[in-house]
Design an enzyme around this catalytic site. Structure first.
Site, PDB file in Angstrom:
ATOM      1  N   CYS A   1       0.825  -1.135  -0.043  1.00 47.57           N
ATOM      2  CA  CYS A   1      -0.067  -0.223   0.154  1.00 47.57           C
ATOM      3  C   CYS A   1       0.855   1.385  -0.224  1.00 47.57           C
ATOM      4  O   CYS A   1       1.303   1.488   0.990  1.00 47.57           O
ATOM      5  CB  CYS A   1      -0.936   0.162   1.194  1.00 47.57           C
TER       6      CYS A   1
ATOM      7  N   CYS B   1      -0.538   3.923   2.073  1.00 50.06           N
ATOM      8  CA  CYS B   1      -0.407   4.049   3.638  1.00 50.06           C
ATOM      9  C   CYS B   1       1.090   4.264   3.951  1.00 50.06           C
ATOM     10  O   CYS B   1       1.459   4.820   4.879  1.00 50.06           O
ATOM     11  CB  CYS B   1      -0.651   2.671   3.972  1.00 50.06           C
ATOM     12  N   ASP B   2       2.024   3.747   3.277  1.00 53.24           N
ATOM     13  CA  ASP B   2       3.350   3.855   3.623  1.00 53.24           C
ATOM     14  C   ASP B   2       4.490   4.425   2.903  1.00 53.24           C
ATOM     15  O   ASP B   2       5.748   4.738   3.440  1.00 53.24           O
ATOM     16  CB  ASP B   2       3.878   2.115   3.632  1.00 53.24           C
TER      17      ASP B   2
END
Ligand code: NDP
Length: 315
Positions: free
Chosen positions: A136, A139-140
């Site tokens: 992701c 997300c990261d």
């Protein structure tokens, strides 16, 4: 007496649905899973720092965030069962939800079983998963370990193009590794990636392994036409080869789309079976964020509460 509502799944969607139904005095029962979806708590259990969930200015570790949600539910007496659901029967009422040790009858079901990001499980993947690998980018990608570094995205679909473009905000360069010589992505997304000067596509190439001592240092690729292998230095590897919605339990019982996602009304989570609601990634292939999952869990819970009361199942 049947339960009011059984919630299947324990990611941000399931926990939020449980908090809301518990606070509405519906005494929800949650199957948080055991091993079917990895570990209880969903995808955040294998994430390191979460920096985009509001309310945590310093960020919070994924497992800690899920533990907080679980504790919040226990505070409101949600009954949490640490077992995998093995079958559901939505063909007659009350519905039946079974695990290996019990069958629970219930008026309503909230499905929040999530989706599993596909991974290739190359030899060194487990060892390096939290050391520079992710499924992701949103997300990261902004984490310090990826900033101003060369990164790799695996895949050639819309997700891969979107993630590669997103990562160019932070990375010095992004390699897209695709197994064929044309992208699967829609034209607009493909053009955006191909015209981005920071993105280089490495065509006809498959990931053979990830390399590094304590951190990702390179990927090993094999050219599918020449069988030649090459190592490409990088500091991060992002899978974007699709997701598998966790809907095997519901096949043939509620409407699923061509990809296997639950078809749910976007403003309520209602599915094709009245009394069955879906929330989170199991019915979302667009946003896939913890906060959107939590939001949809809230909506499913409120609509479930209304449905139970309108149909006379609760006082
Ligand atoms: P897709 O299934 O569309 O694409 C997956 C990509 O990964 C393909 O290029 C595929 O290669 C590759 N792939 C799959 N398995 C492997 C493997 N074992 N090894 C190497 N490569 C592999 O998934 P997406 O997540 O990209 O998209 C899913 C759906 O979500 C689509 O409908 C898409 O349009 C939609 N979506 C929409 C977005 C938006 O509108 N903003 C953003 C993201 C997704 P190959 O092409 O050779 O099959």
């Amino acid at each position: 007496m049947p339960e009011n509502v059984v919630i299947i799944g324990s990611g941000p969607a399931g926990h939020t649905a449980a908090i809301y139904t518990a606070r509405a005095n519906l005494k929800p029962v949650m199957f948080e899973g055991f091993i079917a979806g990895g570990i209880p708590g969903g995808q955040l259990m294998t994430t390191t720092e979460v920096e985009n969930f509001p309310g945590f200015p310093e960020g919070i570790e994924g497992p800690q965030l899920m533990d907080n949600m679980r504790k919040q539910n226990l505070r409101f007496d949600t009954k949490i069962i640490t077992e995998d659901v093995t079958s559901v029967d939505l063909s007659s009422r009350p519905f039946k939800v079974s695990s290996s040790s019990q069958t629970i009858e219930t008026h309503a079901v909230i499905i929040s079983t999530g989706a599993t990001a596909k991974r290739l499980h190359v030899p060194n993947e487990e060892r390096l998963w939290t050391k520079g690998m992710s499924a992701c980018a949103v997300c990261d990608g902004a984490l310090p370990l990826f900033r101003n570094k060369e990164l790799v995205v695996i895949g050639g679909g819309d997700s891969a193009c979107e993630e590669a473009n997103y990562l160019t905000k932070f990375a010095s360069k992004v390699y897209m590794i695709h197994r064929r010589d044309t992208l699967r992505a829609s034209k607009i997304m493909a053009d955006r990636a191909l015209n981005n000067p920071k993105i280089e596509v490495i065509w006809n190439s498959e990931l053979v392994d990830v390399l590094g001592e304590n951190q990702i240092e390179a990927v090993r690729l094999k050219n599918s036409q020449t069988n030649e292998e090459q190592d490409v230095s990088c500091s991060g590897v992002f899978y974007a080869i699709g997701f598998t919605p966790n809907t095997t339990l519901f096949k043939g019982q509620i409407e699923l789309d061509d990809y296997g996602y639950v078809v749910a009304k976007p403003d309520s989570g209602e599915t094709s079976v009245p009394g069955v609601f879906a929330c989170g990634d199991v019915s979302d292939k667009k946003y896939r964020q913890a906060i959107t999952a939590a939001g949809s869990g809230c909506m499913a819970a409120i609509d479930c509460e209304r449905w139970l009361s309108e149909t006379g199942h609760t006082a």
